[in-house]
Design a protein around this motif. Sequence first.
Motif, PDB file in Angstrom:
ATOM      1  N   ARG A 213     -18.423  -5.265  -2.295  1.00 45.82           N
ATOM      2  CA  ARG A 213     -18.069  -4.966  -3.689  1.00 45.82           C
ATOM      3  C   ARG A 213     -17.951  -3.469  -3.956  1.00 45.82           C
ATOM      4  O   ARG A 213     -17.473  -3.070  -5.021  1.00 45.82           O
ATOM      5  CB  ARG A 213     -19.112  -5.568  -4.633  1.00 45.82           C
ATOM      6  CG  ARG A 213     -19.123  -7.102  -4.650  1.00 45.82           C
ATOM      7  CD  ARG A 213     -19.932  -7.628  -5.821  1.00 45.82           C
ATOM      8  NE  ARG A 213     -21.333  -7.263  -5.717  1.00 45.82           N
ATOM      9  CZ  ARG A 213     -22.297  -8.073  -5.276  1.00 45.82           C
ATOM     10  NH1 ARG A 213     -21.986  -9.301  -4.875  1.00 45.82           N
ATOM     11  NH2 ARG A 213     -23.554  -7.661  -5.230  1.00 45.82           N
ATOM     12  N   GLY A 214     -18.402  -2.646  -3.022  1.00 48.92           N
ATOM     13  CA  GLY A 214     -18.351  -1.198  -3.218  1.00 48.92           C
ATOM     14  C   GLY A 214     -19.541  -0.664  -3.982  1.00 48.92           C
ATOM     15  O   GLY A 214     -19.509   0.461  -4.479  1.00 48.92           O
ATOM     16  N   GLU A 215     -20.631  -1.442  -4.033  1.00 45.46           N
ATOM     17  CA  GLU A 215     -21.823  -1.037  -4.777  1.00 45.46           C
ATOM     18  C   GLU A 215     -22.843  -0.305  -3.907  1.00 45.46           C
ATOM     19  O   GLU A 215     -23.759   0.325  -4.428  1.00 45.46           O
ATOM     20  CB  GLU A 215     -22.473  -2.273  -5.401  1.00 45.46           C
ATOM     21  CG  GLU A 215     -21.588  -2.981  -6.407  1.00 45.46           C
ATOM     22  CD  GLU A 215     -22.130  -4.330  -6.812  1.00 45.46           C
ATOM     23  OE1 GLU A 215     -21.531  -4.952  -7.718  1.00 45.46           O
ATOM     24  OE2 GLU A 215     -23.145  -4.786  -6.238  1.00 45.46           O
ATOM     25  N   ALA A 216     -22.706  -0.418  -2.587  1.00 49.01           N
ATOM     26  CA  ALA A 216     -23.636   0.233  -1.663  1.00 49.01           C
ATOM     27  C   ALA A 216     -22.855   1.193  -0.781  1.00 49.01           C
ATOM     28  O   ALA A 216     -21.712   0.909  -0.400  1.00 49.01           O
ATOM     29  CB  ALA A 216     -24.352  -0.810  -0.810  1.00 49.01           C
TER      30      ALA A 216
ATOM     31  N   GLY B 272     -15.874  -0.275  -0.801  1.00 53.43           N
ATOM     32  CA  GLY B 272     -15.024  -1.355  -1.297  1.00 53.43           C
ATOM     33  C   GLY B 272     -14.584  -2.260  -0.165  1.00 53.43           C
ATOM     34  O   GLY B 272     -15.243  -2.355   0.872  1.00 53.43           O
ATOM     35  N   HIS B 273     -13.440  -2.928  -0.366  1.00 57.87           N
ATOM     36  CA  HIS B 273     -12.946  -3.854   0.649  1.00 57.87           C
ATOM     37  C   HIS B 273     -11.428  -3.863   0.671  1.00 57.87           C
ATOM     38  O   HIS B 273     -10.775  -3.300  -0.216  1.00 57.87           O
ATOM     39  CB  HIS B 273     -13.479  -5.269   0.396  1.00 57.87           C
ATOM     40  CG  HIS B 273     -13.094  -5.858  -0.932  1.00 57.87           C
ATOM     41  ND1 HIS B 273     -13.916  -5.781  -2.037  1.00 57.87           N
ATOM     42  CD2 HIS B 273     -11.978  -6.522  -1.352  1.00 57.87           C
ATOM     43  CE1 HIS B 273     -13.331  -6.384  -3.067  1.00 57.87           C
ATOM     44  NE2 HIS B 273     -12.151  -6.835  -2.666  1.00 57.87           N
ATOM     45  N   ILE B 274     -10.866  -4.493   1.681  1.00 60.06           N
ATOM     46  CA  ILE B 274      -9.420  -4.635   1.805  1.00 60.06           C
ATOM     47  C   ILE B 274      -8.934  -5.565   0.688  1.00 60.06           C
ATOM     48  O   ILE B 274      -9.517  -6.634   0.476  1.00 60.06           O
ATOM     49  CB  ILE B 274      -9.056  -5.213   3.185  1.00 60.06           C
ATOM     50  CG1 ILE B 274      -9.561  -4.290   4.291  1.00 60.06           C
ATOM     51  CG2 ILE B 274      -7.548  -5.419   3.304  1.00 60.06           C
ATOM     52  CD1 ILE B 274      -9.506  -4.913   5.676  1.00 60.06           C
ATOM     53  N   PRO B 275      -7.902  -5.169  -0.038  1.00 59.90           N
ATOM     54  CA  PRO B 275      -7.403  -6.043  -1.103  1.00 59.90           C
ATOM     55  C   PRO B 275      -7.069  -7.449  -0.589  1.00 59.90           C
ATOM     56  O   PRO B 275      -6.524  -7.603   0.502  1.00 59.90           O
ATOM     57  CB  PRO B 275      -6.145  -5.310  -1.588  1.00 59.90           C
ATOM     58  CG  PRO B 275      -6.426  -3.868  -1.291  1.00 59.90           C
ATOM     59  CD  PRO B 275      -7.187  -3.880   0.005  1.00 59.90           C
TER      60      PRO B 275
ATOM     61  N   ALA C 193     -11.606   4.943   6.021  1.00 61.99           N
ATOM     62  CA  ALA C 193     -11.409   6.378   6.245  1.00 61.99           C
ATOM     63  C   ALA C 193      -9.987   6.836   5.946  1.00 61.99           C
ATOM     64  O   ALA C 193      -9.735   8.043   5.863  1.00 61.99           O
ATOM     65  CB  ALA C 193     -11.763   6.734   7.686  1.00 61.99           C
ATOM     66  N   ASP C 194      -9.064   5.894   5.798  1.00 63.02           N
ATOM     67  CA  ASP C 194      -7.648   6.233   5.638  1.00 63.02           C
ATOM     68  C   ASP C 194      -7.256   6.144   4.162  1.00 63.02           C
ATOM     69  O   ASP C 194      -7.106   5.048   3.612  1.00 63.02           O
ATOM     70  CB  ASP C 194      -6.796   5.283   6.480  1.00 63.02           C
ATOM     71  CG  ASP C 194      -5.331   5.708   6.546  1.00 63.02           C
ATOM     72  OD1 ASP C 194      -4.897   6.518   5.688  1.00 63.02           O
ATOM     73  OD2 ASP C 194      -4.616   5.221   7.438  1.00 63.02           O
ATOM     74  N   SER C 195      -7.066   7.273   3.535  1.00 64.83           N
ATOM     75  CA  SER C 195      -6.758   7.305   2.096  1.00 64.83           C
ATOM     76  C   SER C 195      -5.384   6.709   1.785  1.00 64.83           C
ATOM     77  O   SER C 195      -5.058   6.463   0.621  1.00 64.83           O
ATOM     78  CB  SER C 195      -6.832   8.741   1.565  1.00 64.83           C
ATOM     79  OG  SER C 195      -5.915   9.576   2.233  1.00 64.83           O
ATOM     80  N   ASN C 196      -4.566   6.482   2.812  1.00 62.14           N
ATOM     81  CA  ASN C 196      -3.256   5.869   2.576  1.00 62.14           C
ATOM     82  C   ASN C 196      -3.344   4.356   2.454  1.00 62.14           C
ATOM     83  O   ASN C 196      -2.363   3.711   2.072  1.00 62.14           O
ATOM     84  CB  ASN C 196      -2.312   6.210   3.744  1.00 62.14           C
ATOM     85  CG  ASN C 196      -1.978   7.695   3.791  1.00 62.14           C
ATOM     86  OD1 ASN C 196      -1.662   8.300   2.770  1.00 62.14           O
ATOM     87  ND2 ASN C 196      -2.065   8.280   4.974  1.00 62.14           N
ATOM     88  N   LEU C 197      -4.503   3.781   2.796  1.00 60.74           N
ATOM     89  CA  LEU C 197      -4.676   2.354   2.716  1.00 60.74           C
ATOM     90  C   LEU C 197      -5.419   1.997   1.431  1.00 60.74           C
ATOM     91  O   LEU C 197      -6.442   2.589   1.114  1.00 60.74           O
ATOM     92  CB  LEU C 197      -5.464   1.846   3.936  1.00 60.74           C
ATOM     93  CG  LEU C 197      -4.778   2.046   5.291  1.00 60.74           C
ATOM     94  CD1 LEU C 197      -5.736   1.719   6.433  1.00 60.74           C
ATOM     95  CD2 LEU C 197      -3.506   1.205   5.379  1.00 60.74           C
ATOM     96  N   LYS C 198      -4.902   1.023   0.711  1.00 63.71           N
ATOM     97  CA  LYS C 198      -5.486   0.656  -0.577  1.00 63.71           C
ATOM     98  C   LYS C 198      -6.822  -0.057  -0.388  1.00 63.71           C
ATOM     99  O   LYS C 198      -7.055  -0.735   0.618  1.00 63.71           O
ATOM    100  CB  LYS C 198      -4.527  -0.277  -1.327  1.00 63.71           C
ATOM    101  CG  LYS C 198      -3.214   0.398  -1.731  1.00 63.71           C
ATOM    102  CD  LYS C 198      -2.314  -0.586  -2.466  1.00 63.71           C
ATOM    103  CE  LYS C 198      -0.988   0.067  -2.871  1.00 63.71           C
ATOM    104  NZ  LYS C 198      -0.107  -0.896  -3.585  1.00 63.71           N
ATOM    105  N   ILE C 199      -7.702   0.117  -1.372  1.00 63.19           N
ATOM    106  CA  ILE C 199      -8.974  -0.594  -1.365  1.00 63.19           C
ATOM    107  C   ILE C 199      -9.174  -1.302  -2.707  1.00 63.19           C
ATOM    108  O   ILE C 199      -8.512  -0.977  -3.697  1.00 63.19           O
ATOM    109  CB  ILE C 199     -10.164   0.355  -1.090  1.00 63.19           C
ATOM    110  CG1 ILE C 199     -10.335   1.361  -2.229  1.00 63.19           C
ATOM    111  CG2 ILE C 199     -10.004   1.057   0.247  1.00 63.19           C
ATOM    112  CD1 ILE C 199     -11.632   2.167  -2.136  1.00 63.19           C
ATOM    113  N   ALA C 200     -10.072  -2.263  -2.693  1.00 60.25           N
ATOM    114  CA  ALA C 200     -10.452  -2.971  -3.924  1.00 60.25           C
ATOM    115  C   ALA C 200     -11.968  -2.938  -4.023  1.00 60.25           C
ATOM    116  O   ALA C 200     -12.674  -2.778  -3.019  1.00 60.25           O
ATOM    117  CB  ALA C 200      -9.951  -4.399  -3.891  1.00 60.25           C
TER     118      ALA C 200
END
Length: 285
Positions: free
Chosen positions: A183-186, A196-199, A274-281
């Motif tokens: 969830r991107g909380e830790a 976060g995680h992969i969309p 680590a790759d800012s070009n890849l989207k996260i959720a």
Amino acid sequence: MQDDPQSLVSVEWLAEHLNDPGLRLLDASWHMAATCRDPRAEFDSRRIPGAQFFDIDAVSDSGSDLPHMAPPPEVFAAHMRRLGIGPDDQVVVYDDADTHSAARAWWTFRLMGHERVAMLDGGLKAWTAAGHDLAHAEPRLRDPVDYTPSPRPALVRDAAQVEVASRDGGEQIVDARSPERFRGEAPEPRPGLRAGHIPQARNVPVGRLYDDSGRMKPLPELRAAFEEAGVDLSRPVITSCGSGITAASLSLALERLGHRATALYDGSWAEWGADSNLKIATGDA
């Protein structure tokens, strides 16, 4: 009674077959750096008799800046020759690690086309709990043998392929990390990674697959873990995690459920985060 002796073997099975001439036993323990545990030192001090050490970090792609990426076939073959493992040997991998890292060794063998490989259910703890002896003396090295891998590239995915799956949904993405990390909380244990995680990914934490003793849960409970997370077991799956270790437990569980259209994202969050070009959720799936 074992559900699938081809991918998972019990302590009782191993004790019965431990001295079979074609059996090759490997300790594939691997720990997160924060634990300050040395798996090789622990292996040297206590192990199942006849075992040799499978170093996940060494049996990897040394040319990659990502951790323990799958080895090129020639690297894997060189390690197999050194360990005295032939292509027809029955390999059993085990660990003494909260990461259940033996599953990663199992997946690596499968990736290289070695079909006769299984994980010891419950690992070293189950072996000792059953009252079996441990070895402490220097392990005996086997004579080198020829080994030619038959790689199965369909079992692995790279970031570009995962990005396509995230966008068009042709393959489901299942993440083995904890819910808090998903969830991107830790914060991530590796520095410099986004949270976060992969969309479009689903979350099946690796802990859902094992009971308190470290044994893999029965098939109905494994199926429920995936289905409750929204995974359609009739469709292809890409497994992922922090760096490709616990994702292999997802792959093993899916194998036991008869799911054959499964691949592992080798770079996992160590690459994606680590790759800012890849989207996260963030948040829930």
